[in-house]
Design a protein around this motif. Structure first.
Motif, short mmCIF file in Angstrom:
data_model
loop_
_atom_site.label_atom_id
_atom_site.label_comp_id
_atom_site.label_asym_id
_atom_site.label_seq_id
_atom_site.Cartn_x
_atom_site.Cartn_y
_atom_site.Cartn_z
N GLN A 9 0.21 -5.45 -19.93
CA GLN A 9 0.19 -4.08 -19.43
C GLN A 9 -0.95 -3.46 -18.68
O GLN A 9 -0.99 -2.75 -18.00
N GLN A 31 -4.65 -6.91 -15.08
CA GLN A 31 -4.19 -7.51 -13.79
C GLN A 31 -5.30 -8.81 -13.28
O GLN A 31 -6.44 -8.64 -13.11
N ARG A 65 -3.61 -3.03 -4.74
CA ARG A 65 -2.14 -2.83 -5.20
C ARG A 65 -1.99 -2.28 -6.55
O ARG A 65 -1.15 -1.40 -7.08
N ALA A 66 -3.02 -2.83 -7.52
CA ALA A 66 -2.77 -2.47 -8.91
C ALA A 66 -3.22 -1.12 -9.03
O ALA A 66 -2.62 -0.30 -10.02
N GLY A 99 -2.92 1.09 -6.90
CA GLY A 99 -1.89 2.00 -6.08
C GLY A 99 -0.84 2.08 -7.30
O GLY A 99 -0.17 3.32 -7.38
N ASP A 100 -0.34 1.03 -8.17
CA ASP A 100 0.63 1.27 -9.21
C ASP A 100 0.14 2.34 -10.08
O ASP A 100 1.09 2.96 -10.57
N LEU A 101 -0.99 2.38 -10.61
CA LEU A 101 -1.67 3.42 -11.57
C LEU A 101 -1.41 4.74 -10.94
O LEU A 101 -1.16 5.50 -11.71
N ALA A 145 0.59 5.62 -8.70
CA ALA A 145 2.06 6.08 -8.33
C ALA A 145 2.46 6.44 -9.99
O ALA A 145 3.25 7.52 -9.99
N ALA A 146 2.09 5.88 -10.80
CA ALA A 146 2.80 6.40 -12.00
C ALA A 146 2.02 7.75 -12.55
O ALA A 146 3.11 8.46 -13.04
#
Ligand code: Z5A
Length: 212
Positions: A181, A184, A201-202, A204-206, A208-209
């Motif tokens: 979790q 990356q 990308r990684a 971006g995920d953080l 977005a969360a």
């Protein structure tokens, strides 16, 4: 009151491309409107930079593994208190070139210091601060060493044998498997542009969360 910031660390072996990635990632994050603090280990504070000079000085070849471990954590304790925790508390994001995972990899797997001792130091020195995301730049030891060789004089740690860096790499990879979790894993043998894309990308995920 602003929300607490996020903490991102970059890890990897010698010549993995952390400095190269940091520059691109910083620019990308600032374009996303993220207020960023960039720092590094060992170092990042006046005290930490003085400790870094001792730690990496090839003339200090008599340094005991225990001394090396304690100095890494002395630098880290100062960085957490002076830079990282205040920045996170103020809602800023922190981008750090290496953090505690490096001590498990280099002083633990590399030098043979027990991981439980490192975990005790981490609990004591880091005030519970751990990265929200760790970007691990993974590549074969020989490739990283070849890249770093073009840079000139090796520091006190870079002069270690390949077997030392193989243990470091294996430890990093095992930590990434144990904490999927947070980690990356990025194939650092790709081009700098591909490595940056994977990191974005990684992040971006953080992001977005965070914004969800
Ligand atoms: N250390 C420790 O033992 N315990 C700890 O707890 C901590 C640290 C925190 C200092 O770290 C040393 O401290 C380090 C671990 C130890 N010792 N070693 N070995 P550092 O992070 O300051 O230094 P480093 O690990 O030696 O980083 P580096 O060698 O400077 O690598 P880098 O920043 O990851 O790579 P770079 O400078 O971006 O790239 C190297 C070259 O490769 C350069 O010419 C680039 O243009 C090229 N490059 C970069 N990316 C690519 C790609 N994708 N393709 C091709 N070429 C590339």
């Amino acid at each position: 009151m602003s929300a607490r910031g996020k903490f991102i660390s970059l890890e990897g072996g010698e010549g993995a491309g952390k400095s190269t990635l940091l520059a691109g990632l910083r620019e990308h994050m600032e374009q996303q409107g993220i207020t960023l603090v960039q720092t590094r280990e060992p170092g990042g504070t006046p005290i930490g930079e003085a400790l870094r000079a001792v730690l990496l000085d090839p003339a200090q070849h008599g340094m005991a593994a225990e001394t090396e471990l304690l100095l890494m954590f002395a630098s880290r304790a100062q960085l957490v208190r002076e830079v990282i925790e205040p920045a996170l508390a103020a809602g800023r994001w922190v981008l750090c070139d290496r953090f505690a995972d490096a001590s498990y990899a280099y002083q633990g797997a590399g030098r043979g210091q027990p991981s439980e001792r490192i975990a005790q130091l981490e609990r004591w020195a880091c005030m519970g601060v751990t990265p929200d995301l760790t970007l691990l730049l993974d590549l074969p030891v020989a490739t990283g060493r070849a890249r770093a060789a073009g840079r000139g004089d090796a520091d006190r740690i870079e002069v270690e044998a390949d077997a030392f860096f193989e243990r470091v790499r294996a430890c990093y990879r095992a930590r990434a498997v144990a904490e999927p979790q947070r980690f990356q894993l990025i194939d650092a043998s790709q081009s700098p542009a591909e490595v940056l894309r994977a990191a974005m990308r990684a992040v971006g995920d953080l992001l977005a969360a965070e914004r969800a």
